[in-house]
Design a protein around this motif. Structure first.
Motif, PDB file in Angstrom:
ATOM      1  N   ILE A 155       0.845  -1.203   0.000  1.00 29.69           N
ATOM      2  CA  ILE A 155       0.000   0.000   0.000  1.00 29.69           C
ATOM      3  C   ILE A 155       0.877   1.248   0.000  1.00 29.69           C
ATOM      4  O   ILE A 155       0.553   2.250  -0.642  1.00 29.69           O
ATOM      5  N   VAL A 156       2.012   1.178   0.685  1.00 28.02           N
ATOM      6  CA  VAL A 156       2.925   2.325   0.671  1.00 28.02           C
ATOM      7  C   VAL A 156       3.411   2.578  -0.754  1.00 28.02           C
ATOM      8  O   VAL A 156       3.439   3.714  -1.232  1.00 28.02           O
ATOM      9  N   SER A 157       3.741   1.504  -1.455  1.00 34.82           N
ATOM     10  CA  SER A 157       4.267   1.754  -2.799  1.00 34.82           C
ATOM     11  C   SER A 157       3.157   2.211  -3.745  1.00 34.82           C
ATOM     12  O   SER A 157       3.424   2.867  -4.737  1.00 34.82           O
ATOM     13  N   ILE A 158       1.903   1.881  -3.408  1.00 32.56           N
ATOM     14  CA  ILE A 158       0.794   2.404  -4.212  1.00 32.56           C
ATOM     15  C   ILE A 158       0.587   3.893  -3.924  1.00 32.56           C
ATOM     16  O   ILE A 158       0.154   4.633  -4.800  1.00 32.56           O
ATOM     17  N   GLY A 159       0.920   4.339  -2.733  1.00 35.46           N
ATOM     18  CA  GLY A 159       0.866   5.779  -2.488  1.00 35.46           C
ATOM     19  C   GLY A 159       0.203   6.241  -1.205  1.00 35.46           C
ATOM     20  O   GLY A 159      -0.167   7.398  -1.073  1.00 35.46           O
ATOM     21  N   ILE A 160       0.030   5.335  -0.247  1.00 38.63           N
ATOM     22  CA  ILE A 160      -0.548   5.766   1.036  1.00 38.63           C
ATOM     23  C   ILE A 160       0.440   5.437   2.146  1.00 38.63           C
ATOM     24  O   ILE A 160       0.921   4.309   2.232  1.00 38.63           O
ATOM     25  N   VAL A 161       0.755   6.395   2.991  1.00 39.41           N
ATOM     26  CA  VAL A 161       1.679   6.120   4.079  1.00 39.41           C
ATOM     27  C   VAL A 161       1.149   6.763   5.344  1.00 39.41           C
ATOM     28  O   VAL A 161       0.390   7.714   5.286  1.00 39.41           O
TER      29      VAL A 161
ATOM     30  N   ALA B 221       4.655   9.000  -1.245  1.00 35.29           N
ATOM     31  CA  ALA B 221       3.229   8.679  -1.205  1.00 35.29           C
ATOM     32  C   ALA B 221       2.442   9.939  -1.535  1.00 35.29           C
ATOM     33  O   ALA B 221       2.920  11.059  -1.352  1.00 35.29           O
ATOM     34  N   ARG B 222       1.213   9.767  -1.997  1.00 31.07           N
ATOM     35  CA  ARG B 222       0.388  10.945  -2.284  1.00 31.07           C
ATOM     36  C   ARG B 222      -0.616  11.215  -1.177  1.00 31.07           C
ATOM     37  O   ARG B 222      -1.072  12.329  -1.001  1.00 31.07           O
ATOM     38  N   LEU B 223      -0.953  10.158  -0.448  1.00 31.22           N
ATOM     39  CA  LEU B 223      -1.890  10.333   0.660  1.00 31.22           C
ATOM     40  C   LEU B 223      -1.165  10.067   1.977  1.00 31.22           C
ATOM     41  O   LEU B 223      -0.587   9.005   2.165  1.00 31.22           O
ATOM     42  N   LEU B 224      -1.180  11.069   2.863  1.00 25.39           N
ATOM     43  CA  LEU B 224      -0.559  10.895   4.182  1.00 25.39           C
ATOM     44  C   LEU B 224      -1.641  10.666   5.213  1.00 25.39           C
ATOM     45  O   LEU B 224      -2.622  11.412   5.263  1.00 25.39           O
ATOM     46  N   LEU B 225      -1.468   9.621   6.027  1.00 21.45           N
ATOM     47  CA  LEU B 225      -2.374   9.409   7.153  1.00 21.45           C
ATOM     48  C   LEU B 225      -1.614   9.828   8.405  1.00 21.45           C
ATOM     49  O   LEU B 225      -0.679   9.148   8.806  1.00 21.45           O
TER      50      LEU B 225
END
Lengths: 396, 628
Positions: free
Chosen positions: B437-443, B535-539
């Protein structure tokens, strides 16, 4: 750091100087090859003095020590004192190689007792050979060790294959059998033992042989034993590894009414698991063993007294080690007779060992391979709750 | 050793030349065959210890099958170059064959036992070692393969292009040559994405996975590389001894290798080498003393470990002088990072040269569709649906136990939802592993801070780059262009990202362990680490928790800056409503796993259900309300 370093340096120097003076006192032997004065004769003792095999190995060490002390008490060899040096390999062949290298590098060392394990002997004998260092092992029975052409390797115990021949001799000459049943387990030692015995029996003219295999740990041997009853042999040779299996064997043979004399293996020489477990059926049965009943040999009384007063009871590995040390030192003594000594001379002298009478109850002769001539197999009879030594067979 | 690598090329090569010269001369200065033998065997132990150091030291896996790999190498050589099976392959074929075979076995064992941790892994690997030993002992009947207790002996001499290795001196060169290769190789591995991946895995497996490290693969690689080294050492050892026996590869040997690694300092290469040298020479002085040998050996080990529990060279060097540390004052008192920060009474401005360019759009980035999460009988989330738009800052609020962190765990892949789907940019991500999921863009970050505390600030940041780099072991070991390029780019990126926080994470702090950072700086570093992943989305899970008002203000601005200047989409859990009000485009309130309100901050804060959730049911006619 500077201060600590200086202390280390001073300690190191002190050790060097101390070592120099300790080794530089005069005595009367010379190594002709280097012209080096032999100030002390070292005898190595290679074995697993720590770990699982520590207790038999320590018995070997202590027994050899007793022999060496006796020589020292007589003034050593050619006026030179003897020193017994332990080389602990912890049963690890890699460490045993370190020990061998260490012994070979020790210029004052002229012989080694051990190593007492097949794998370790195999890993190190080449190194001892490269240093011309004589080794007398007291407990290694694997035949192939002395088949590799090493001149420096001697053994004072029987090879596995000589037990077979000795058992055949015992069955023929002592038990006076004409008809024999041989039952053996299917593992390397038992298969080989049965094979060698049958070969020996045939050589001795006994052709009437029943040969069957049994399964280790089977609680019931009655089907095979029924066959034996029908065959009606004079001797039943029960070649199994453990004492409980042989206790079942001897009991069931009796229950089935088999009249044959029961002969068990060295595994059965166990009061609790064989004699007691057989509930009386073992009475009169025989077993063979690689070690003598040392208490039955008068010549060994002195050694037994010395050992038991210091280290407790003897399990069986000690007497051979005492004898080995004496044979080794006798050879060194002969080699040193002219005031010069080399390791090669010691090996030559060991090969000349013939009819040496020590504490083992039979004369010791080494053959060309370095093996004990004829081997030695001891036979015991069950009398009451004890094993009584009745014979020793040495290939003749 | 870090300093060593920082030295200039010429100084470094003269060092290498000096050490090489010593080792070339050394075999000729050994007093006798005995010490030459010890010297040679020490080379084997150094190799073994360094291999184990990869598994146990770098990756932190408690692997008790290691000695069996040593044995597999040894027996493979024994079977392929002796009369045992009548096979006589040349050494240059057998060596790689045995090494790769052992690696394959390591890989296979690793893959079956990867889910196990700590004690359980130890038990399974111990069982493997025992089975291996029993096989060695028993594979002599019905067909004699291993020779049982009598082993296999009498091997073909090593033949290297016509050069026969027979003499002890030749062996010492050969073995130390390989020991050097292994040393060199493990250094390169340590200072690479693999080394950082392993260290992260050892420090905190969950955090490593959540920041994009493929922990499964890294564990397998550690197992395989350790086995590879052990297999190679096994071949050399077998040839040196000219025989192999089951009790060459038994538990006591394993204990010795572990002692070497632990005594030297887990993960520390010079330390492990020192440990191996010490423990292969020490027993030699005690060989004449039987039972006392083990006692004194044990005693020495206990004393050494009592004096240096972290190992001889673990962490701070034994002989090196204490470095002057800028985070301490003259008396040695640790200065809080805030003191440094405020020391001139003014806030150090953060360099943000770029102008804000981004704002919220209406495109859907993340879509949570009817997600339910049950933990046994507890329903943490109940049929929750929400949408995060691209470049939006969406805050999630709610009382404790509302399911906020559970939502993060679901999105980041730590849990798999009981029901429902999660889509990111139209792609289904529920059920994927966190690193995927991190490599898809969410971290994500963690509410309770999960930094790799023994790693430096720089390395912490660099771990975040793991999922964007691809260099494999070959590339790393031979410094192929891919590795070199990626390392350079990682370094630059780390400097850039850490630079966003001004002096707080830069300068001398690059090489400071994360554990020495102030609380606020740790929070900053955790955010920096996420930025490394592209990543593009940061949680962000409570980024301002534990911060003072000044720091809170700053982090709030920083979160906004990330969106405005870099265009990140940000999903935020926050308890401080000031922060929420300041930066949120939208707010969602959760309670008992259900969405109770959604909309602008003002709408949500005035929503009756929200007020009730926070303050309890209104009762006495007095109207409660949240501060707006």
């Amino acid at each position: 750091m500077g201060k600590r370093f200086r202390i280390f340096m001073i300690l190191g120097l002190a050790l060097c100087v101390g070592g120099f003076f300790a080794s530089a006192n005069a005595a009367g032997l010379v190594d002709p090859a280097t012209g080096m004065k032999i100030t002390e004769i070292h005898i190595g003792d290679a074995g697993a003095f720590t770990g699982d095999a520590a207790s038999p190995c320590m018995e070997i060490f202590h027994s050899a020590q007793i022999a060496l002390d006796e020589w020292n008490a007589k003034g050593g060899i050619h006026g030179v004192k003897l020193k017994h040096i332990m080389g602990d390999d912890a049963m690890d062949p890699a460490q045993a190689v370190n020990v061998a290298r260490k012994f070979v590098a020790d210029k004052l060392m002229f012989g080694v007792i051990g190593p007492p394990m097949s794998s370790i002997a195999q890993a190190t004998m080449g190194i001892y050979a490269s240093g011309n260092l004589a080794c007398i092992t007291t407990a290694v029975s694997k035949p192939s060790l002395t088949e590799q052409g090493y001149k420096n390797f001697f053994r004072l115990c029987a090879r596995n294959d000589s037990h077979g021949w000795n058992c055949a001799l015992f069955i023929k000459n002592y038990l006076k059998a004409k008809k024999v049943a041989v039952l053996n387990e299917r593992d390397a030692y038992c298969v080989n033992m049965a094979k060698e015995t049958i070969k020996g029996l045939k050589k001795l003219g006994i052709k009437d042989i029943l040969h069957e295999t049994i399964v280790a740990g089977a609680k019931d041997y009655s089907s095979v034993l029924t066959k034996v009853r029908v065959y009606n042999p004079d001797v039943l040779f029960f070649v199994a590894t453990t004492a409980p299996d042989q206790a079942i064997g001897v009991r069931q043979a009796k229950e089935l009414g088999i009249k044959a004399t029961f002969l068990g293996t060295e595994g059965a020489k166990d009061v609790k698991d064989f004699i007691e477990a057989s509930q009386g059926a073992a009475e009169g049965a025989y077993v063979y063993h690689f070690a003598p009943d040392i208490y039955a040999i008068p010549a060994a009384a002195n050694y037994v007294k010395k050992y038991e007063s210091k280290y407790g009871t003897i399990s069986g590995f000690g007497p051979t080690a005492y004898e080995a040390m004496n044979i080794l030192l006798a050879a060194i003594n002969r080699a040193a007779a002219d005031g010069k000594i080399t390791r090669k001379e010691v090996i030559q002298e060991l090969h000349k060992t013939k009819n040496y009478h020590g504490i083992l109850g039979f004369p010791v002769t080494f053959n060309k391979k370095g093996d004990l001539e004829g081997g030695a197999t001891y036979f015991f009879k069950v009398v009451g709750k004890k094993f009584k030594q009745v014979a020793v067979m040495t290939g003749k | 050793m870090q300093r060593f690598f920082a030295q200039s090329r010429s100084v470094k090569s003269s060092w290498v030349a000096g050490v090489a010269l010593v080792f070339i001369l050394l075999p000729h200065f050994m007093p006798n065959g005995y010490w030459l033998r010890i010297y040679t065997v020490t080379g084997i132990w150094v190799m073994l210890a360094l291999g184990l150091n990869v598994v146990a030291g770098f990756a932190g896996l408690f692997d008790l099958s290691y000695i069996a790999f040593f044995g597999i190498g040894g027996y493979t050589f024994a079977l392929l170059s002796s009369n045992q099976l009548g096979i006589h392959l040349p050494f240059l074929v057998v060596l790689p064959l045995a090494a790769f075979l052992t690696m394959g076995v390591g890989f296979a064992l690793g893959s079956t036992s990867l889910r196990l941790k700590g004690d359980y892994l130890a038990i399974v690997t111990l069982a493997f070692a025992e089975i291996f030993k029993l096989m060695l002992l028993n594979l002599e009947t019905p067909v004699n393969i291993t020779g049982g207790v009598n082993g296999i002996y009498g091997f073909d001499p090593i033949n290297l292009f016509g050069l026969k290795v027979r003499s002890p001196v030749a062996y010492s060169y050969l073995i130390w040559f390989f020991a050097f290769l292994v040393t060199f190789g493990t250094y390169r591995l340590k200072n690479s994405r693999y080394g950082r991946g392993w260290e992260a895995l050892r420090e905190d497996e969950l955090a490593a996975e959540a920041i994009g490290v493929n922990t499964t693969k890294m564990k397998l690689m550690a197992f395989a590389i350790g086995a590879f080294v052990a297999g190679t050492a096994g071949v050399l050892f077998a040839s040196l001894q000219n025989s192999v026996f089951p009790n060459n590869f038994d538990f006591p040997q394993l204990v010795i290798v572990y002692c070497m690694v632990i005594l030297g300092g887990l993960g520390n290469i010079p330390g492990v080498i020192a440990g191996a040298i010490l423990l292969s020479i020490l027993p030699e002085f005690l060989r004449e003393y039987g039972a006392y040998r083990m006692m004194s050996y044990g005693l020495i080990l206990i004393i050494l470990m009592a004096l240096r529990p972290q190992g001889l060279l673990g962490e701070i060097g034994f002989l090196s002088k204490k470095k002057k540390r800028p985070d301490k004052d003259e008396t040695g008192r640790l200065r809080a990072s805030t003191e440094l920060y405020y020391e001139n009474g003014k806030v150090v401005p953060i360099s943000r040269e770029r102008k804000p360019v981004y704002a919220k759009t209406d495109k859907i980035a993340l879509e949570v569709k009817g997600v339910t999460q049950d933990f046994g009988g507890v329903r943490a989330l109940d049929n929750l649906s929400l949408v995060v738009h691209e470049r939006e800052i969406l805050s999630i609020i709610g009382p404790n136990g509302a399911g906020k962190t559970t939502l993060f765990n679901l999105i980041s892949g730590i849990y798999r939802p009981t029901e429902g789907r999660i889509l990111f940019e139209g792609q289904e991500i529920s059920g994927l592993k966190p690193h995927k999921i991190v490599s898809i863009g969410i971290v994500r970050t963690f509410q309770n801070l999960r930094l790799f505390s023994k790693m430096t600030v720089m390395d912490n940041a660099k771990v975040g780059r793991f999922c964007r780099t691809k260099a494999g072991p070959i590339s790393i070991l031979f410094h192929l262009p891919r590795h070199v390029k990626e390392e350079k780019e990682t370094e630059e990126k780390a400097r850039e990202v850490l630079g966003l926080f001004g002096t707080r994470l830069t300068g001398y702090r690059f090489n400071q362990q994360a554990i020495f950072l102030s609380y606020a700086n740790r929070r900053r570093l955790e955010i920096a680490r996420t930025l490394m992943t592209d990543a593009r989305l940061l949680l962000l899970d409570e980024p301002s928790a534990g911060m003072n008002p000044q720091e809170t203000k700053e982090i709030t601005e920083f979160v906004k800056f990330l969106r405005d200047t870099y265009g990140y989409t940000i999903l935020l859990i926050e308890h401080k409503l000031d922060v929420v009000r300041e930066i949120s485009d939208r707010v969602i309130a959760l309670d008992y796993g259900v969405k109770i309100a959604e909309g602008s901050y003002r709408d949500v804060a005035n929503n009756e259900k929200v007020v009730e959730a926070y303050l309890g049911r209104k009762g006495h006619g007095k109207r409660a309300g949240l501060k707006i």
